[in-house]
Scaffold this active site. Structure first.
Site, PDB file in Angstrom:
ATOM      1  N   ASP A  89      -4.220   7.047   7.819  1.00 25.68           N
ATOM      2  CA  ASP A  89      -3.870   6.498   6.505  1.00 25.68           C
ATOM      3  C   ASP A  89      -4.885   6.983   5.459  1.00 25.68           C
ATOM      4  O   ASP A  89      -5.179   6.278   4.503  1.00 25.68           O
ATOM      5  CB  ASP A  89      -3.884   4.955   6.621  1.00 25.68           C
ATOM      6  CG  ASP A  89      -3.310   4.246   5.403  1.00 25.68           C
ATOM      7  OD1 ASP A  89      -2.486   4.860   4.695  1.00 25.68           O
ATOM      8  OD2 ASP A  89      -3.678   3.089   5.162  1.00 25.68           O
ATOM      9  N   ASP A 129     -14.068   6.491   9.865  1.00 24.73           N
ATOM     10  CA  ASP A 129     -14.133   6.282   8.414  1.00 24.73           C
ATOM     11  C   ASP A 129     -15.596   6.055   8.054  1.00 24.73           C
ATOM     12  O   ASP A 129     -16.354   5.502   8.860  1.00 24.73           O
ATOM     13  CB  ASP A 129     -13.303   5.037   8.035  1.00 24.73           C
ATOM     14  CG  ASP A 129     -12.939   4.994   6.558  1.00 24.73           C
ATOM     15  OD1 ASP A 129     -13.836   5.173   5.727  1.00 24.73           O
ATOM     16  OD2 ASP A 129     -11.747   4.773   6.252  1.00 24.73           O
ATOM     17  N   LYS A 135       0.404  10.464   1.223  1.00 18.68           N
ATOM     18  CA  LYS A 135       0.271   9.918  -0.136  1.00 18.68           C
ATOM     19  C   LYS A 135       0.972  10.880  -1.085  1.00 18.68           C
ATOM     20  O   LYS A 135       0.720  12.094  -1.060  1.00 18.68           O
ATOM     21  CB  LYS A 135      -1.209   9.774  -0.512  1.00 18.68           C
ATOM     22  CG  LYS A 135      -2.067   9.094   0.546  1.00 18.68           C
ATOM     23  CD  LYS A 135      -1.718   7.631   0.733  1.00 18.68           C
ATOM     24  CE  LYS A 135      -2.477   7.030   1.916  1.00 18.68           C
ATOM     25  NZ  LYS A 135      -2.045   5.695   2.296  1.00 18.68           N
TER      26      LYS A 135
HETATM   27  C1  LIG Z   1      -5.895   3.322   2.366  1.00 17.42           C
HETATM   28  S1  LIG Z   1      -7.451   3.222   3.090  1.00 17.42           S
HETATM   29  C2  LIG Z   1      -7.077   2.875   4.741  1.00 17.42           C
HETATM   30  C3  LIG Z   1      -6.694   1.457   4.949  1.00 17.42           C
HETATM   31  C4  LIG Z   1      -6.530   1.143   6.419  1.00 17.42           C
HETATM   32  N1  LIG Z   1      -5.409   1.868   7.008  1.00 17.42           N
HETATM   33  C5  LIG Z   1      -6.294  -0.335   6.632  1.00 17.42           C
HETATM   34  O1  LIG Z   1      -5.186  -0.697   7.046  1.00 17.42           O
HETATM   35  O2  LIG Z   1      -7.192  -1.129   6.407  1.00 17.42           O
HETATM   36  C6  LIG Z   1      -7.936   4.884   3.151  1.00 17.42           C
HETATM   37  C7  LIG Z   1      -9.233   5.127   3.891  1.00 17.42           C
HETATM   38  O3  LIG Z   1      -9.322   6.517   4.142  1.00 17.42           O
HETATM   39  C8  LIG Z   1     -10.679   6.863   4.175  1.00 17.42           C
HETATM   40  N2  LIG Z   1     -10.783   8.321   4.046  1.00 17.42           N
HETATM   41  C9  LIG Z   1     -10.329   9.108   3.040  1.00 17.42           C
HETATM   42  N3  LIG Z   1     -10.622  10.390   3.324  1.00 17.42           N
HETATM   43  C10 LIG Z   1     -11.224  10.398   4.536  1.00 17.42           C
HETATM   44  C11 LIG Z   1     -11.725  11.427   5.372  1.00 17.42           C
HETATM   45  N4  LIG Z   1     -11.682  12.720   5.007  1.00 17.42           N
HETATM   46  N5  LIG Z   1     -12.278  11.086   6.555  1.00 17.42           N
HETATM   47  C12 LIG Z   1     -12.335   9.799   6.948  1.00 17.42           C
HETATM   48  N6  LIG Z   1     -11.854   8.779   6.197  1.00 17.42           N
HETATM   49  C13 LIG Z   1     -11.324   9.087   5.002  1.00 17.42           C
HETATM   50  C14 LIG Z   1     -11.273   6.071   3.026  1.00 17.42           C
HETATM   51  O4  LIG Z   1     -12.653   5.885   3.206  1.00 17.42           O
HETATM   52  C15 LIG Z   1     -10.483   4.755   3.102  1.00 17.42           C
HETATM   53  O5  LIG Z   1     -11.215   3.780   3.795  1.00 17.42           O
END
Ligand SMILES: C[S@@+](CC[C@H](N)C(=O)[O-])C[C@H]1O[C@@H](n2cnc3c(N)ncnc32)[C@H](O)[C@@H]1O
Length: 365
Positions: A284, A247, A313
């Site tokens: 996620d 991330d 989602k």
């Molecule tokens: C809902 S949060 C995740 C929360 C995490 N599962 C937790 O329990 O703390 C979604 C995360 O996905 C990351 N994200 C979204 N698209 C992404 C991508 N293409 N590559 C890496 N991370 C990504 C965002 O930066 C965000 O931190």
């Protein structure tokens, strides 16, 4: 005519209805739903079907695999109270008048819907369960459960309002034994985010005990795509896994200090596992569900991971279509591989506008 009562997240009644209509149509069974948007429950009538239809294996398989249902049982009737001073007696009379061949098992579960209106009844419902159970036992309407018996067959009562309830009986083994089909989890005090509960829910309730034992072994490793701030990584670390957390954001310091986590500020769609493969991929990322589904299928197909748990989602509309399309995509892709797998998708209590999918390679369990 046979009727089902189902509970779901408030606002998801339409999605559950579509899932039921579609699923029963594949079994050549016609049915129709009845609900008001937001009430978090619906009834579903199976046209021209006797109650015995619920004993058929394909019907049980359908009811046991519903994505949007938290609870399902067979409706036997309803009670409207003129006088709410005594809510027990009319229910006893109703249960005494059901068909003699219907067994109500050993217990009664009083429930309410997970809606604003339903939650107002929570305290009453919890209190009411005890005197109702005692009265039903005293009348011999439900029997005493022997400790050795594993059956979860029981009577159900759903209070829709303070003066109205629907009553019925569980369908073994698909009805949830716990009220509303909800399993509440305690937020771990040092977890980095509330999202942690989504993965805990999935690990505890979508994996079987043998699957958990096979996945979370000493030295197992995982990848967490979209990991920040680390709620899902936390769950894996708690179970002894070394995790590659992917991330662009920041992972909670305490989690990094465990020495079990390596953080990679990388795009989840192009990331590859550091050592060629892992035991478990979790994801996620807030990204388009179709893109996530095809990424998960790619990891499984290429052998980059043995198993996967991921969230899809959901869009605002046509959520059932979206889930079906994504699951079909995974099935089609995995159909080209040689391994056997088990896939389950659930709209868990801790999920919001998302569903959790588990894919487990059966040959490795
Ligand atoms: C809902 S949060 C995740 C929360 C995490 N599962 C937790 O329990 O703390 C979604 C995360 O996905 C990351 N994200 C979204 N698209 C992404 C991508 N293409 N590559 C890496 N991370 C990504 C965002 O930066 C965000 O931190």
């Amino acid at each position: 005519m046979t009727q089902l009562l189902l509970l779901c997240r408030s606002g998801y009644e339409q999605d559950l209805s579509e899932e039921l209509i579609h699923g029963f149509a594949l079994l050549n069974i016609a049915g129709y739903p009845n609900f008001k948007k937001g009430q978090a429950w619906l009834s579903f009538t199976l046209v021209n079907q006797p109650a015995q239809a619920l004993e058929q294996k394909p019907v049980k398989a359908l009811l046991g695999s519903l994505v949007f249902a938290r609870q399902v049982w067979q409706v036997l009737g309803e009670v409207s109270y003129e006088d709410t001073q005594d809510r027990v007696t009319p229910l006893l009379q109703a249960f005494e008048n059901i068909e003699p061949n219907v067994s109500l098992g050993h217990d009664v579960l009083v429930e309410h819907a997970d809606s604003e209106q339903g939650n107002e009844l929570a305290r009453f419902v919890k209190k009411f369960n005890v005197p109702l159970r005692q009265a039903m036992r005293a009348k011999g309407i439900i029997g005493r459960r022997l400790k050795s018996e594993k059956t979860v067959k029981q009577a159900h009562v759903l209070f829709t309002r303070s003066h109205h309830c629907i009553y019925g009986v569980s369908i073994n083994p698909v009805s949830a034994p716990n009220p509303g089909g909800i399993i509440r989890l305690k937020f771990p005090p040092n977890a980095p985010s509330r999202s942690t509960l989504k993965l805990e829910d999935a690990i505890k309730h979508q994996l079987t005990e043998p699957e958990r034992q096979a996945i979370f072994t000493e030295g197992a490793n995982g990848v967490d795509l979209g990991a920040c701030p680390g709620g899902w990584t936390y769950q894996l670390v708690q179970r002894g896994m070394h995790v590659e957390a992917v991330d662009n954001g920041l992972i909670q310091e305490a989690l990094m200090n465990t020495g079990m986590v390596a953080h990679y500020a990388h795009d989840g769609f192009s990331y590859q596992p550091q050592y060629g493969k892992v035991t478990l991929l979790v994801c996620d990322m807030i990204e388009q569900p179709d893109k996530v589904a095809s990424l998960m299928a790619k990891w499984l197909k290429l052998g980059w991971t043995d198993h996967a748990i991921f969230n899809l989602k959901l869009p605002m509309k046509q959520r059932f279509d979206c889930v079906s399309r994504c699951l079909d995509l995974v099935r089609t892709e995995l159909g080209k591989s040689f391994f056997r797998y088990r896939m389950s998708a659930r709209h868990l209590y801790h999920d919001r506008d998302e569903v959790t999918v588990v894919v487990v390679q059966s040959d490795l369990i």
